[in-house]
Design a protein around this motif. Structure first.
Motif, PDB file in Angstrom:
ATOM      1  N   SER A 195      -2.437   6.717  -0.039  1.00 30.29           N
ATOM      2  CA  SER A 195      -3.357   5.594  -0.058  1.00 30.29           C
ATOM      3  C   SER A 195      -4.673   5.986   0.588  1.00 30.29           C
ATOM      4  N   THR A 211      -0.997   1.896  -7.314  1.00 31.83           N
ATOM      5  CA  THR A 211      -1.855   0.974  -8.058  1.00 31.83           C
ATOM      6  C   THR A 211      -1.572   1.159  -9.547  1.00 31.83           C
ATOM      7  N   SER A 253      -4.185   3.113  -4.148  1.00 29.83           N
ATOM      8  CA  SER A 253      -3.080   4.007  -3.807  1.00 29.83           C
ATOM      9  C   SER A 253      -2.439   4.526  -5.085  1.00 29.83           C
ATOM     10  N   SER A 302      -8.785  -0.821  -0.748  1.00 23.71           N
ATOM     11  CA  SER A 302      -8.011   0.410  -0.947  1.00 23.71           C
ATOM     12  C   SER A 302      -7.544   0.587  -2.385  1.00 23.71           C
TER      13      SER A 302
END
Length: 98
Positions: A14, A38, A35, A33
């Motif tokens: 991440s 996702t 990661s 963020s």
């Protein structure tokens, strides 16, 4: 930030943008963020992932992490469940910024 294909992690990686002054999450942004978990994350042909940190959304926003205009930011990149090559410092050198 270019994340190489198959980084040495068992779970996921991440990248999170933080306000440089307060070291807290940036305020008034859509998301802080991205990661490897996702779902819409776009990968390059070789499996690498290019993350974009910018106050302006690029054409494709799947890999975009918004930042606040005119403010400095810092990125925390985390490996969850790092594997031996991480500790042996193998394959980590291929993480680069553009």
């Amino acid at each position: 930030l270019l994340v190489p294909p198959n980084p040495p992690v068992r779970q996921y990686w991440s990248a999170v943008a933080y306000d440089r002054v307060t070291h807290a999450l940036m305020r008034n942004i859509e998301r802080a963020s991205r990661s490897s978990l996702t779902p819409e994350l776009a990968k390059e042909r070789d499996g690498s992932v290019e993350l974009v940190f910018s106050p302006i959304c690029p054409t494709e926003d799947a890999n975009w992490i918004p930042t606040s205009p005119g403010e400095q930011f810092e990125v925390m990149f985390r490996f969850y469940g790092p594997e031996p090559p991480f500790f042996e410092k193998r394959r980590i050198k291929s993480c680069v910024t553009r």
